[in-house]
Scaffold this motif. Structure first.
Motif, PDB file in Angstrom:
ATOM      1  N   GLY A 169      -7.963 -23.768  13.211  1.00 60.63           N
ATOM      2  CA  GLY A 169      -8.370 -23.373  11.946  1.00 60.63           C
ATOM      3  C   GLY A 169      -8.848 -21.964  11.901  1.00 60.63           C
ATOM      4  N   SER A 170      -8.030 -21.047  12.690  1.00 60.10           N
ATOM      5  CA  SER A 170      -8.205 -19.561  12.633  1.00 60.10           C
ATOM      6  C   SER A 170      -7.593 -19.030  11.515  1.00 60.10           C
ATOM      7  CB  SER A 170      -8.071 -19.107  14.114  1.00 60.10           C
ATOM      8  OG  SER A 170      -8.197 -17.700  13.946  1.00 60.10           O
ATOM      9  N   SER A 171      -8.284 -18.703  10.425  1.00 55.67           N
ATOM     10  CA  SER A 171      -7.593 -18.128   9.365  1.00 55.67           C
ATOM     11  C   SER A 171      -7.615 -16.668   9.311  1.00 55.67           C
ATOM     12  CB  SER A 171      -8.384 -18.519   7.941  1.00 55.67           C
ATOM     13  OG  SER A 171      -9.583 -18.021   7.936  1.00 55.67           O
ATOM     14  N   SER A 172      -8.606 -16.030  10.292  1.00 59.10           N
ATOM     15  CA  SER A 172      -8.684 -14.478  10.144  1.00 59.10           C
ATOM     16  C   SER A 172      -7.318 -13.718  10.407  1.00 59.10           C
ATOM     17  CB  SER A 172      -9.692 -13.969  11.511  1.00 59.10           C
ATOM     18  OG  SER A 172      -9.465 -14.567  12.403  1.00 59.10           O
ATOM     19  N   TYR A 173      -6.390 -14.402  11.343  1.00 57.47           N
ATOM     20  CA  TYR A 173      -5.285 -13.559  11.675  1.00 57.47           C
ATOM     21  C   TYR A 173      -4.399 -13.717  10.539  1.00 57.47           C
ATOM     22  CZ  TYR A 173      -6.061 -13.377  16.807  1.00 57.47           C
ATOM     23  OH  TYR A 173      -6.588 -12.986  18.025  1.00 57.47           O
ATOM     24  N   PHE A 174      -4.180 -14.919   9.739  1.00 59.30           N
ATOM     25  CA  PHE A 174      -3.480 -14.861   8.663  1.00 59.30           C
ATOM     26  C   PHE A 174      -3.817 -13.918   7.575  1.00 59.30           C
ATOM     27  CE2 PHE A 174      -2.945 -19.070  10.442  1.00 59.30           C
ATOM     28  CZ  PHE A 174      -1.526 -19.174  10.576  1.00 59.30           C
ATOM     29  N   THR A 175      -5.271 -13.850   7.288  1.00 62.75           N
ATOM     30  CA  THR A 175      -5.883 -13.177   6.280  1.00 62.75           C
ATOM     31  C   THR A 175      -5.587 -11.466   6.795  1.00 62.75           C
ATOM     32  OG1 THR A 175      -7.699 -13.186   7.182  1.00 62.75           O
ATOM     33  CG2 THR A 175      -7.296 -14.590   5.264  1.00 62.75           C
ATOM     34  N   SER A 176      -5.862 -11.163   8.045  1.00 60.81           N
ATOM     35  CA  SER A 176      -5.589  -9.713   8.505  1.00 60.81           C
ATOM     36  C   SER A 176      -4.089  -9.322   8.381  1.00 60.81           C
ATOM     37  CB  SER A 176      -6.126  -9.584   9.860  1.00 60.81           C
ATOM     38  OG  SER A 176      -7.422  -9.942   9.927  1.00 60.81           O
ATOM     39  N   LEU A 177      -3.126 -10.301   8.685  1.00 62.49           N
ATOM     40  CA  LEU A 177      -1.893 -10.065   8.660  1.00 62.49           C
ATOM     41  C   LEU A 177      -1.555  -9.643   7.108  1.00 62.49           C
ATOM     42  CD1 LEU A 177       1.096  -9.708   9.878  1.00 62.49           C
ATOM     43  CD2 LEU A 177       1.197 -12.061   9.239  1.00 62.49           C
ATOM     44  N   LYS A 178      -1.789 -10.449   6.330  1.00 61.09           N
ATOM     45  CA  LYS A 178      -1.500 -10.239   4.757  1.00 61.09           C
ATOM     46  C   LYS A 178      -2.046  -9.035   4.456  1.00 61.09           C
ATOM     47  CE  LYS A 178      -1.873 -12.707   0.389  1.00 61.09           C
ATOM     48  NZ  LYS A 178      -2.457 -13.961  -0.448  1.00 61.09           N
ATOM     49  N   ARG A 179      -3.248  -8.582   4.644  1.00 60.57           N
ATOM     50  CA  ARG A 179      -3.819  -7.563   4.183  1.00 60.57           C
ATOM     51  C   ARG A 179      -3.120  -6.350   4.476  1.00 60.57           C
ATOM     52  NH1 ARG A 179      -8.688  -8.459   5.398  1.00 60.57           N
ATOM     53  NH2 ARG A 179      -8.518  -7.802   7.553  1.00 60.57           N
ATOM     54  N   ALA A 180      -2.795  -6.313   6.108  1.00 61.45           N
ATOM     55  CA  ALA A 180      -2.065  -5.352   6.754  1.00 61.45           C
ATOM     56  C   ALA A 180      -0.722  -4.850   6.169  1.00 61.45           C
ATOM     57  CB  ALA A 180      -1.788  -5.285   8.171  1.00 61.45           C
ATOM     58  N   ILE A 181       0.015  -6.100   5.698  1.00 55.68           N
ATOM     59  CA  ILE A 181       1.403  -5.847   5.094  1.00 55.68           C
ATOM     60  C   ILE A 181       1.410  -5.269   3.804  1.00 55.68           C
ATOM     61  CG2 ILE A 181       3.389  -7.264   3.975  1.00 55.68           C
ATOM     62  CD1 ILE A 181       2.940  -9.222   6.626  1.00 55.68           C
ATOM     63  N   LEU A 182       0.357  -5.951   2.884  1.00 56.77           N
ATOM     64  CA  LEU A 182       0.154  -5.397   1.665  1.00 56.77           C
ATOM     65  C   LEU A 182      -0.338  -3.842   1.572  1.00 56.77           C
ATOM     66  CD1 LEU A 182      -2.090  -8.068  -0.056  1.00 56.77           C
ATOM     67  CD2 LEU A 182       0.248  -7.544  -0.577  1.00 56.77           C
ATOM     68  N   GLN A 183      -1.014  -3.265   2.461  1.00 59.02           N
ATOM     69  CA  GLN A 183      -1.370  -1.835   2.619  1.00 59.02           C
ATOM     70  C   GLN A 183      -0.158  -1.124   2.972  1.00 59.02           C
ATOM     71  OE1 GLN A 183      -4.805  -2.060   5.606  1.00 59.02           O
ATOM     72  NE2 GLN A 183      -6.199  -2.622   3.947  1.00 59.02           N
ATOM     73  N   ARG A 184       0.765  -1.687   4.199  1.00 53.48           N
ATOM     74  CA  ARG A 184       1.815  -0.829   4.295  1.00 53.48           C
ATOM     75  C   ARG A 184       2.774  -0.600   3.371  1.00 53.48           C
ATOM     76  NH1 ARG A 184       6.871  -1.547   7.201  1.00 53.48           N
ATOM     77  NH2 ARG A 184       7.232  -0.280   8.865  1.00 53.48           N
ATOM     78  N   ASN A 185       3.003  -1.809   2.467  1.00 52.04           N
ATOM     79  CA  ASN A 185       3.786  -1.743   1.369  1.00 52.04           C
ATOM     80  C   ASN A 185       3.304  -0.585   0.323  1.00 52.04           C
ATOM     81  OD1 ASN A 185       5.471  -3.759   2.193  1.00 52.04           O
ATOM     82  ND2 ASN A 185       4.554  -5.429   1.065  1.00 52.04           N
ATOM     83  N   ALA A 186       2.075  -0.556   0.133  1.00 53.53           N
ATOM     84  CA  ALA A 186       1.451   0.434  -0.815  1.00 53.53           C
ATOM     85  C   ALA A 186       1.669   1.805  -0.406  1.00 53.53           C
ATOM     86  CB  ALA A 186      -0.184   0.308  -1.023  1.00 53.53           C
ATOM     87  N   VAL A 187       1.803   1.841   0.776  1.00 53.27           N
ATOM     88  CA  VAL A 187       2.118   3.251   1.448  1.00 53.27           C
ATOM     89  C   VAL A 187       3.717   3.440   1.292  1.00 53.27           C
ATOM     90  CG1 VAL A 187       2.385   4.593   3.627  1.00 53.27           C
ATOM     91  CG2 VAL A 187       0.182   3.160   3.263  1.00 53.27           C
ATOM     92  N   LEU A 188       4.529   2.548   1.471  1.00 51.19           N
ATOM     93  CA  LEU A 188       5.943   2.617   1.453  1.00 51.19           C
ATOM     94  C   LEU A 188       5.916   2.935  -0.313  1.00 51.19           C
ATOM     95  CD1 LEU A 188       7.147  -0.119   3.636  1.00 51.19           C
ATOM     96  CD2 LEU A 188       7.657   2.285   3.815  1.00 51.19           C
ATOM     97  N   ARG A 189       5.676   2.586  -0.985  1.00 54.11           N
ATOM     98  CA  ARG A 189       5.638   2.508  -2.408  1.00 54.11           C
ATOM     99  C   ARG A 189       5.380   4.047  -2.730  1.00 54.11           C
ATOM    100  NH1 ARG A 189       3.780  -2.726  -3.103  1.00 54.11           N
ATOM    101  NH2 ARG A 189       1.622  -2.131  -3.400  1.00 54.11           N
ATOM    102  N   ASP A 190       4.507   4.644  -2.251  1.00 57.16           N
ATOM    103  CA  ASP A 190       4.170   6.249  -2.443  1.00 57.16           C
ATOM    104  C   ASP A 190       5.420   6.869  -2.370  1.00 57.16           C
ATOM    105  OD1 ASP A 190       1.785   5.270  -3.397  1.00 57.16           O
ATOM    106  OD2 ASP A 190       0.663   5.632  -1.639  1.00 57.16           O
ATOM    107  N   GLY A 191       6.397   6.519  -1.669  1.00 55.90           N
ATOM    108  CA  GLY A 191       7.550   7.467  -1.215  1.00 55.90           C
ATOM    109  C   GLY A 191       7.098   8.396  -0.025  1.00 55.90           C
ATOM    110  N   ILE A 192       6.843   8.090   1.009  1.00 58.22           N
ATOM    111  CA  ILE A 192       6.054   8.978   2.066  1.00 58.22           C
ATOM    112  C   ILE A 192       7.357   9.719   2.618  1.00 58.22           C
ATOM    113  CG2 ILE A 192       4.062   7.712   2.868  1.00 58.22           C
ATOM    114  CD1 ILE A 192       5.765   6.329   4.853  1.00 58.22           C
TER     115      ILE A 192
END
Length: 358
Positions: free
Chosen positions: A145-168
């Motif tokens: 029942g370790s949810s921290s890996y799932f929530t941390s992965l989701k957060r990292a992907i969302l942040q990475r996508n935000a950087v990609l949308r900025d047109g780096i």
């Protein structure tokens, strides 16, 4: 296992408290009486959402501000008290053993639930996200029942996508998020593979026992291909910069059900898909039992789309796991249950939202 279930303001059900048996619990009545609403209440308590709809507001009694579900759950070593309140604006209050729970995962951890419904065929022919939920249910409970890996992965992907949308322009700025995604993602990938490896032989056996007539196999896809995840993320940076989204990784994981190398969804008939989907769900139940997980099985509308001769084979596979079963149907006599299975069953009658012992 649920010993006591209290339901308030769920669809058309009147407020009710139910003492449940450790094995088989049945709710019978006409269509529209409110039988499925009982299983929805269990789903909300465990996962925070109904298995019928993702719209919480749709499950709340129409003239009420919110719903509440409470349960006394008996585990391997101790009992727990779980409660959830969901308001019309999706505001939530979660309680575990009298204290505020930090998240839904705390309740899911002590009340794992699986479902067999008339819509179970979506597992093979539906979208990859449905099969990822299958994998992640096993991965979550296999990991304790370790949810921290799932929530941390989701957060990292969302942040990475935000950087990609900025047109780096400098793609190396993605490195910190790539490292996080690789760190969390490869652990989750190992959990998923471990669970599917446990499911695979059970699925093959259940296909035979349910008399599908031919073997099926499961092929796992991690979402990025061979090699380390970090290298795949780095290699795909230029393509992802154009797409402005992360295109590879565990968020793209899936598995295929194959017959002689062909996708089952392409070559099986509707009836064969129904049997294969049941075998897959039952293998998930059996795998959980093998891994020391004791899920509650919600079996909705028994007999709705299953032949009379076929249902007993499904029940036999269910009862082998010693799981607590919550099932609904029109009438006990039409649910394919033998007298030995009914001997210790708790049976409830549902009419116009009122539940009474039968």
């Amino acid at each position: 296992m649920i010993d006591l279930l209290h339901i308030n303001h769920v669809r058309g059900l009147e407020e009710t408290s139910l003492s449940l048996g450790p094995s088989l619990n049945l709710w019978v009545g006409d269509n529209g009486a409110g039988k499925t609403s009982v299983l929805e209440a269990v789903s909300i308590l465990s996962s925070g959402r109904s298995f019928v709809t993702s719209r919480s507001k749709a499950v709340i009694t129409f003239d009420k501000p919110g719903l509440t579900v409470f349960g006394c759950v008996r585990g391997e070593s101790r009992s727990h008290r779980l409660a959830i309140h969901v308001g019309r604006e999706d505001e939530r209050k979660l309680r575990l053993d009298g204290l505020t729970a930090r998240g839904q995962a705390a309740l899911s951890r002590v009340l794992p639930v699986l479902y067999i419904t008339p819509h179970t065929t979506d597992l093979i022919s539906g979208s990859p996200s449905i099969r990822r939920r299958f994998l992640d249910w096993g991965a979550f409970h296999w990991s304790g029942g370790s949810s921290s890996y799932f929530t941390s992965l989701k957060r990292a992907i969302l942040q990475r996508n935000a950087v990609l949308r900025d047109g780096i322009l400098d793609l190396s700025v993605l490195e910190p998020w790539d490292a996080q995604i690789a760190s969390y993602g490869e652990v989750i990938d190992d959990w998923r593979k471990t669970f599917l490896d446990c499911v695979r032989p059970l699925f093959e056996s259940l296909c035979y026992r349910l008399e599908l007539g031919f073997p099926l196999s499961l092929f796992y896809k991690n979402g990025w291909g061979p090699g380390p995840l970090h290298e795949a993320l780095k290699k795909n940076r230029p393509r992802e910069a154009k797409a402005k989204s992360t295109l590879v990784g565990p968020q793209r994981a899936d598995f295929e059900v194959l017959r002689d190398g062909e996708r089952a969804s392409d070559v099986l008939s509707r009836g064969q898909l129904k049997v294969a989907n049941l075998a897959l769900t039952l293998s998930q139940l059996h795998a959980a039992s093998h891994l020391g997980i004791s899920p509650v099985l919600c079996f909705d509308d028994v007999g709705a789309e299953l032949d009379d001769a076929f249902i007993p084979r499904v029940w036999q596979a269910v009862f082998e796991t010693n799981s607590q079963v919550l099932a609904t149907g029109i009438d006990v006599g039409r649910m394919g249950l033998s007298s030995k299975w009914l001997r210790d069953a708790e049976v409830f009658h549902v009419k116009h939202g009122v539940i009474e012992p039968k």
